[in-house]
Design an enzyme around this catalytic site. Structure first.
Site, short mmCIF file in Angstrom:
data_model
loop_
_atom_site.label_atom_id
_atom_site.label_comp_id
_atom_site.label_asym_id
_atom_site.label_seq_id
_atom_site.Cartn_x
_atom_site.Cartn_y
_atom_site.Cartn_z
N ASP A 12 -2.25 -8.02 65.16
CA ASP A 12 -1.43 -8.94 65.95
C ASP A 12 -2.24 -9.57 67.09
O ASP A 12 -3.17 -8.96 67.60
CB ASP A 12 -0.21 -8.19 66.50
CG ASP A 12 0.91 -9.13 66.91
OD1 ASP A 12 0.85 -10.32 66.56
OD2 ASP A 12 1.86 -8.67 67.59
N HIS A 29 -6.04 -17.34 63.59
CA HIS A 29 -5.96 -16.64 62.29
C HIS A 29 -7.34 -16.62 61.62
O HIS A 29 -7.72 -15.61 61.02
CB HIS A 29 -4.95 -17.32 61.37
CG HIS A 29 -3.53 -17.27 61.89
ND1 HIS A 29 -2.97 -16.11 62.36
CD2 HIS A 29 -2.57 -18.23 61.99
CE1 HIS A 29 -1.71 -16.36 62.74
NE2 HIS A 29 -1.46 -17.63 62.54
N LEU A 123 -13.73 2.37 49.25
CA LEU A 123 -12.53 2.14 50.07
C LEU A 123 -11.41 1.46 49.26
O LEU A 123 -11.67 0.50 48.53
CB LEU A 123 -12.90 1.25 51.26
CG LEU A 123 -11.75 0.78 52.15
CD1 LEU A 123 -11.25 1.92 53.03
CD2 LEU A 123 -12.18 -0.40 53.02
C1 IPE Z 1 3.74 -8.44 62.72
O1 IPE Z 1 3.43 -9.30 63.78
C2 IPE Z 1 3.25 -9.03 61.44
C3 IPE Z 1 1.81 -9.09 61.26
C4 IPE Z 1 0.89 -8.71 62.10
C5 IPE Z 1 1.39 -9.64 59.99
P1 IPE Z 1 4.51 -10.34 64.34
O2 IPE Z 1 3.79 -11.08 65.40
O3 IPE Z 1 5.09 -11.11 63.24
O4 IPE Z 1 5.62 -9.38 64.94
P2 IPE Z 1 6.66 -9.61 66.11
O5 IPE Z 1 7.40 -10.87 65.81
O6 IPE Z 1 5.89 -9.71 67.38
O7 IPE Z 1 7.52 -8.39 66.09
C1 IPE Z 2 -0.72 -11.95 63.77
O1 IPE Z 2 -0.90 -12.81 64.84
C2 IPE Z 2 -0.93 -12.63 62.44
C3 IPE Z 2 0.31 -12.92 61.70
C4 IPE Z 2 1.49 -12.48 62.02
C5 IPE Z 2 0.18 -13.76 60.52
P1 IPE Z 2 0.28 -13.68 65.43
O2 IPE Z 2 0.29 -15.00 64.74
O3 IPE Z 2 1.55 -12.93 65.38
O4 IPE Z 2 -0.22 -13.85 66.92
P2 IPE Z 2 0.67 -13.83 68.24
O5 IPE Z 2 1.49 -12.57 68.21
O6 IPE Z 2 1.50 -15.07 68.24
O7 IPE Z 2 -0.34 -13.81 69.35
MG MG Z 3 2.46 -11.67 66.68
#
Ligand code: IPE
Ligand code: IPE
Ligand code: MG
Length: 229
Positions: A12, A29, A123
């Site tokens: 995240d 990303h 792995l």
């Molecule tokens: C969880 O992160 C999903 C992934 C890392 C793929 P999100 O950013 O979607 O989760 P919330 O919305 O903060 O709970």
């Molecule tokens: C995690 O990063 C990746 C996915 C959920 C695809 P986010 O896109 O949730 O990044 P933040 O949480 O907005 O920083």
């Molecule tokens: Mg996120």
């Protein structure tokens, strides 16, 4: 150092990483993919058996069409580019989640990559794509019913065999970016996982961060409800 057999990571913070730099979210990303490459290689090297990465949750499809489309494209290009290297590193690949949401070319590439890497013995890399822990549990129930499993045959072991990870439980669950929640990632499998949260955003996460998480894991007293006397 005791290396966890199964590490799962909620990757995240890509969006916040990009925002801090006034870049579009997709730039975060893309940088996050570099971290994935580093961590996969490192986990293979230090002898982790299974690495499960949360790439796209069941709920992430509710983001803007633009972000979702770009994520699908990124997923495809990474699969295409990296499959040879994964093979060289002897990595076995498994993708879990409802892939029917993904464009056909992504689904095809995902199937091909999993077949190509299926005989590898290093792995095991599991990518959760359009995955939700709740979806997985409901799906397992459906499959058990279809198989005609009788109520008295159902127990923790038989049920787990219907889940995407077939009973492979997580030793260490890591979440980057400072959030301290599961966000519908693996639910059943984290029953006795050690949890590790770091404020580091996923694009900034590196082998040093993973070492810190493993170090922390080594200081945990895993009791499983019993007593370690
Ligand atoms: C969880 O992160 C999903 C992934 C890392 C793929 P999100 O950013 O979607 O989760 P919330 O919305 O903060 O709970
Ligand atoms: C995690 O990063 C990746 C996915 C959920 C695809 P986010 O896109 O949730 O990044 P933040 O949480 O907005 O920083
Ligand atoms: Mg996120």
């Amino acid at each position: 150092m005791n290396i966890p057999k199964h590490i799962a990571i909620i990757m995240d913070g890509n969006g916040r990483w990009a925002k801090k730099r006034l870049l579009p979210r997709i730039a975060g990303h893309k940088k996050g993919v570099d971290t994935v490459k580093t961590i996969v290689k490192y986990c293979g090297k230090i002898g982790v058996e299974t690495l499960t990465l949360f790439a796209f949750s069941s709920e992430n499809k509710n983001r803007s069409d633009e972000e979702v489309t770009l994520l699908f494209k990124l997923f495809l290009s990474v699969l295409k580019k990296e499959v040879k290297k994964l093979n060289k590193y002897n990595v076995r690949l498994k993708i879990i989640g409802d892939m029917s949401l993904f464009p056909i070319d992504v689904q095809k590439m995902a199937t091909e990559a999993q077949i190509l890497l299926s005989n590898n013995t290093g792995l095991t890399l599991i990518i959760a794509a359009n995955y939700g822990g709740q979806w997985d549990i409901v799906n397992a129930c459906k499959q058990a019913i279809i198989d005609g499993v009788a109520a008295d045959e159902l127990n923790e072991q038989t049920f787990a065999s219907y889940l995407a990870l077939q009973g492979n439980t997580v030793d260490l669950l890591i979440r980057s970016s400072g959030e301290q929640r599961i966000s519908n990632f693996l639910l059943w499998e984290v029953a006795y996982s050690e949890l590790y949260f770091t404020n580091t955003l996923w694009p900034d996460f590196d082998t040093g961060e993973l070492d810190k998480a493993i170090e922390s894991f080594n200081h945990r007293d895993r009791r499983y409800g019993g007593r370690n006397e």
